[in-house]
Design a protein around this motif. Structure first.
Motif, mmCIF file in Angstrom:
data_model
loop_
_atom_site.group_PDB
_atom_site.id
_atom_site.type_symbol
_atom_site.label_atom_id
_atom_site.label_comp_id
_atom_site.label_asym_id
_atom_site.label_seq_id
_atom_site.Cartn_x
_atom_site.Cartn_y
_atom_site.Cartn_z
ATOM 1 N N PHE A 52 20.745 37.121 35.849
ATOM 2 C CA PHE A 52 21.331 35.857 35.412
ATOM 3 C C PHE A 52 20.900 35.546 33.990
ATOM 4 C CE2 PHE A 52 20.988 35.521 40.017
ATOM 5 C CZ PHE A 52 22.235 35.025 40.375
ATOM 6 N N ALA A 53 21.844 35.070 33.180
ATOM 7 C CA ALA A 53 21.510 34.610 31.831
ATOM 8 C C ALA A 53 22.662 33.757 31.317
ATOM 9 C CB ALA A 53 21.264 35.782 30.887
ATOM 10 N N ASP A 54 22.343 32.636 30.727
ATOM 11 C CA ASP A 54 23.345 31.812 30.066
ATOM 12 C C ASP A 54 23.587 32.424 28.691
ATOM 13 O OD1 ASP A 54 24.980 29.915 28.979
ATOM 14 O OD2 ASP A 54 23.773 28.194 29.595
ATOM 15 N N LEU A 55 24.569 33.309 28.600
ATOM 16 C CA LEU A 55 24.773 34.096 27.389
ATOM 17 C C LEU A 55 25.276 33.274 26.208
ATOM 18 C CD1 LEU A 55 26.339 37.344 28.893
ATOM 19 C CD2 LEU A 55 23.957 36.909 28.248
ATOM 20 N N PHE A 76 24.767 43.901 37.692
ATOM 21 C CA PHE A 76 25.702 42.792 37.507
ATOM 22 C C PHE A 76 24.975 41.676 36.765
ATOM 23 C CE2 PHE A 76 27.225 45.107 41.190
ATOM 24 C CZ PHE A 76 28.602 45.157 40.995
ATOM 25 N N LEU A 77 25.597 41.174 35.733
ATOM 26 C CA LEU A 77 25.015 40.109 34.925
ATOM 27 C C LEU A 77 25.911 38.878 35.004
ATOM 28 C CD1 LEU A 77 23.152 38.813 32.867
ATOM 29 C CD2 LEU A 77 24.266 40.171 31.079
ATOM 30 N N VAL A 78 25.360 37.796 35.549
ATOM 31 C CA VAL A 78 26.122 36.565 35.763
ATOM 32 C C VAL A 78 25.752 35.536 34.714
ATOM 33 C CG1 VAL A 78 26.538 34.641 37.348
ATOM 34 C CG2 VAL A 78 26.327 36.968 38.234
ATOM 35 N N THR A 79 26.763 34.940 34.101
ATOM 36 C CA THR A 79 26.543 33.850 33.170
ATOM 37 C C THR A 79 27.255 32.607 33.687
ATOM 38 O OG1 THR A 79 26.694 33.168 30.846
ATOM 39 C CG2 THR A 79 28.540 34.432 31.723
ATOM 40 N N GLY A 80 26.709 31.445 33.355
ATOM 41 C CA GLY A 80 27.307 30.193 33.815
ATOM 42 C C GLY A 80 26.737 29.660 35.110
ATOM 43 N N ALA A 81 25.665 30.299 35.628
ATOM 44 C CA ALA A 81 25.118 29.881 36.921
ATOM 45 C C ALA A 81 24.388 28.545 36.840
ATOM 46 C CB ALA A 81 24.179 30.954 37.474
ATOM 47 N N ARG A 82 23.950 28.157 35.639
ATOM 48 C CA ARG A 82 23.223 26.888 35.502
ATOM 49 C C ARG A 82 24.151 25.688 35.684
ATOM 50 N NH1 ARG A 82 18.251 27.099 32.806
ATOM 51 N NH2 ARG A 82 18.677 25.221 31.610
ATOM 52 N N ASN A 83 25.450 25.906 35.525
ATOM 53 C CA ASN A 83 26.434 24.836 35.729
ATOM 54 C C ASN A 83 27.391 25.228 36.855
ATOM 55 O OD1 ASN A 83 25.529 23.188 33.503
ATOM 56 N ND2 ASN A 83 26.438 24.742 32.162
ATOM 57 N N GLU A 84 26.796 25.677 37.956
ATOM 58 C CA GLU A 84 27.599 26.212 39.053
ATOM 59 C C GLU A 84 28.553 25.172 39.633
ATOM 60 O OE1 GLU A 84 27.058 28.573 43.316
ATOM 61 O OE2 GLU A 84 25.325 27.746 42.289
ATOM 62 N N GLN A 85 28.202 23.869 39.536
ATOM 63 C CA GLN A 85 29.062 22.843 40.129
ATOM 64 C C GLN A 85 30.427 22.792 39.447
ATOM 65 O OE1 GLN A 85 26.253 22.331 38.550
ATOM 66 N NE2 GLN A 85 26.424 20.732 36.990
ATOM 67 N N ASN A 86 30.512 23.319 38.211
ATOM 68 C CA ASN A 86 31.781 23.340 37.490
ATOM 69 C C ASN A 86 32.432 24.719 37.489
ATOM 70 O OD1 ASN A 86 31.427 20.604 36.702
ATOM 71 N ND2 ASN A 86 30.089 21.249 35.022
ATOM 72 N N SER A 87 31.931 25.600 38.340
ATOM 73 C CA SER A 87 32.404 26.987 38.306
ATOM 74 C C SER A 87 33.641 27.187 39.164
ATOM 75 C CB SER A 87 31.299 27.928 38.783
ATOM 76 O OG SER A 87 31.016 27.700 40.157
ATOM 77 N N GLY A 88 34.410 28.225 38.811
ATOM 78 C CA GLY A 88 35.588 28.593 39.587
ATOM 79 C C GLY A 88 35.302 29.736 40.536
ATOM 80 N N VAL A 89 34.105 30.318 40.411
ATOM 81 C CA VAL A 89 33.703 31.446 41.253
ATOM 82 C C VAL A 89 32.410 31.072 41.964
ATOM 83 C CG1 VAL A 89 33.007 33.868 41.303
ATOM 84 C CG2 VAL A 89 34.746 33.101 39.665
ATOM 85 N N HIS A 90 32.370 31.242 43.281
ATOM 86 C CA HIS A 90 31.165 30.924 44.041
ATOM 87 C C HIS A 90 30.101 31.990 43.792
ATOM 88 C CE1 HIS A 90 32.819 27.532 46.163
ATOM 89 N NE2 HIS A 90 33.860 28.251 46.563
ATOM 90 N N LEU A 91 28.877 31.553 43.582
ATOM 91 C CA LEU A 91 27.770 32.476 43.349
ATOM 92 C C LEU A 91 27.580 33.419 44.522
ATOM 93 C CD1 LEU A 91 25.499 33.407 41.532
ATOM 94 C CD2 LEU A 91 24.073 31.566 42.449
ATOM 95 N N ASP A 92 27.813 32.942 45.741
ATOM 96 C CA ASP A 92 27.667 33.791 46.923
ATOM 97 C C ASP A 92 28.605 34.993 46.869
ATOM 98 O OD1 ASP A 92 25.683 32.264 48.005
ATOM 99 O OD2 ASP A 92 26.966 31.180 49.416
ATOM 100 N N THR A 93 29.777 34.812 46.265
ATOM 101 C CA THR A 93 30.730 35.915 46.148
ATOM 102 C C THR A 93 30.149 37.040 45.309
ATOM 103 O OG1 THR A 93 32.589 34.367 46.296
ATOM 104 C CG2 THR A 93 33.056 36.551 45.384
ATOM 105 N N VAL A 94 29.502 36.676 44.215
ATOM 106 C CA VAL A 94 28.910 37.668 43.326
ATOM 107 C C VAL A 94 27.686 38.311 43.991
ATOM 108 C CG1 VAL A 94 27.961 38.076 41.041
ATOM 109 C CG2 VAL A 94 29.716 36.332 41.353
ATOM 110 N N LYS A 95 26.906 37.508 44.711
ATOM 111 C CA LYS A 95 25.742 38.058 45.411
ATOM 112 C C LYS A 95 26.170 39.098 46.440
ATOM 113 C CE LYS A 95 22.588 34.091 44.964
ATOM 114 N NZ LYS A 95 21.857 33.034 45.701
ATOM 115 N N LYS A 96 27.258 38.813 47.153
ATOM 116 C CA LYS A 96 27.757 39.774 48.146
ATOM 117 C C LYS A 96 28.241 41.045 47.471
ATOM 118 C CE LYS A 96 29.109 36.296 51.575
ATOM 119 N NZ LYS A 96 30.261 35.600 52.228
ATOM 120 N N MET A 97 28.875 40.912 46.313
ATOM 121 C CA MET A 97 29.354 42.075 45.574
ATOM 122 C C MET A 97 28.188 42.967 45.170
ATOM 123 S SD MET A 97 31.374 42.198 41.916
ATOM 124 C CE MET A 97 32.748 41.243 42.523
#
Length: 201
Positions: free
Chosen positions: A150-153, A119-140
């Motif tokens: 993680f990478a800001d693509l 799983f490759l997550v982008t946008g984690a550096r600006n998590e405060q503006n995200s619509g998806v919680h990082l914990d949700t992806v970690k659990k997945m």
């Protein structure tokens, strides 16, 4: 209306039975490795795919395939190469991105999750503006026993760095690195990286 079995769903519009992705249903091609980038972020997938192709010049042949979702139509199955690595790309800024991945996962055979999925997550550096919680992806990722990257693509240097890393992972998954297998890779990559640890020169 025609209906399909849970393992081989049928497209209700075309009646075409859809294929469950399996890692070993085709023979490998000599010195060729194939990666499937999957996600709803079409532009980011294209940019990442282009970066992978640029970075693998002079190396064993690497094929990059992209899809917005699974299942893939089975009418193209005979033309499709063996897929060595699936990368699910998620943007924390899009709930649709998460839903796309969630709906695609049941169409992947369980044997792929023995080191041939990440799983490759982008946008984690600006998590405060995200619509998806990082914990949700970690659990997945934990549920499917697959590495979380993680990478800001949207930033070229991060994208290139991730492309280089995915090439190394792909070569192992395709069996091109003596002494290493996808299972070895899975144990080596246990635990997610810290998204805040990214650096760009």
């Amino acid at each position: 209306m025609r209906t399909g079995s849970p393992r081989h769903p049928t497209d209700v519009f075309t009646g075409v039975k859809m294929a469950l992705l399996r890692p070993l249903d085709k023979l490998p091609t000599l010195d060729v490795a194939t990666i499937l980038l999957l996600g709803a972020e079409e532009t980011l997938l294209q940019q990442l795919g282009a970066a992978i192709i640029e970075q693998c010049e002079g190396m064993a042949k690497i094929q990059v395939h992209m899809a917005s979702s699974l299942p893939l139509p089975s009418d193209r199955e005979c033309f499709r190469p063996r897929i060595d690595l699936i990368v699910f790309v998620l943007s924390l800024h899009s709930k649709y991105s998460l839903k796309t991945v969630e709906s695609s996962l049941p169409h992947v055979d369980a044997s792929f999750f023995l080191g041939k999925v990440c799983f490759l997550v982008t946008g984690a550096r600006n998590e405060q503006n995200s619509g998806v919680h990082l914990d949700t992806v970690k659990k997945m990722a934990a549920t499917y026993h697959s590495p979380l990257l993680f990478a800001d693509l949207e930033v070229k240097c991060f994208r290139v760095s991730m492309a280089q890393r995915l090439i190394r992972i792909l070569q192992i998954c395709a069996g091109h690195v003596p002494g290493l297998s996808a299972l070895n890779l899975l144990s080596m990559m246990k635990g997610p990286l810290d998204p805040s640890a990214q650096e760009c020169d």
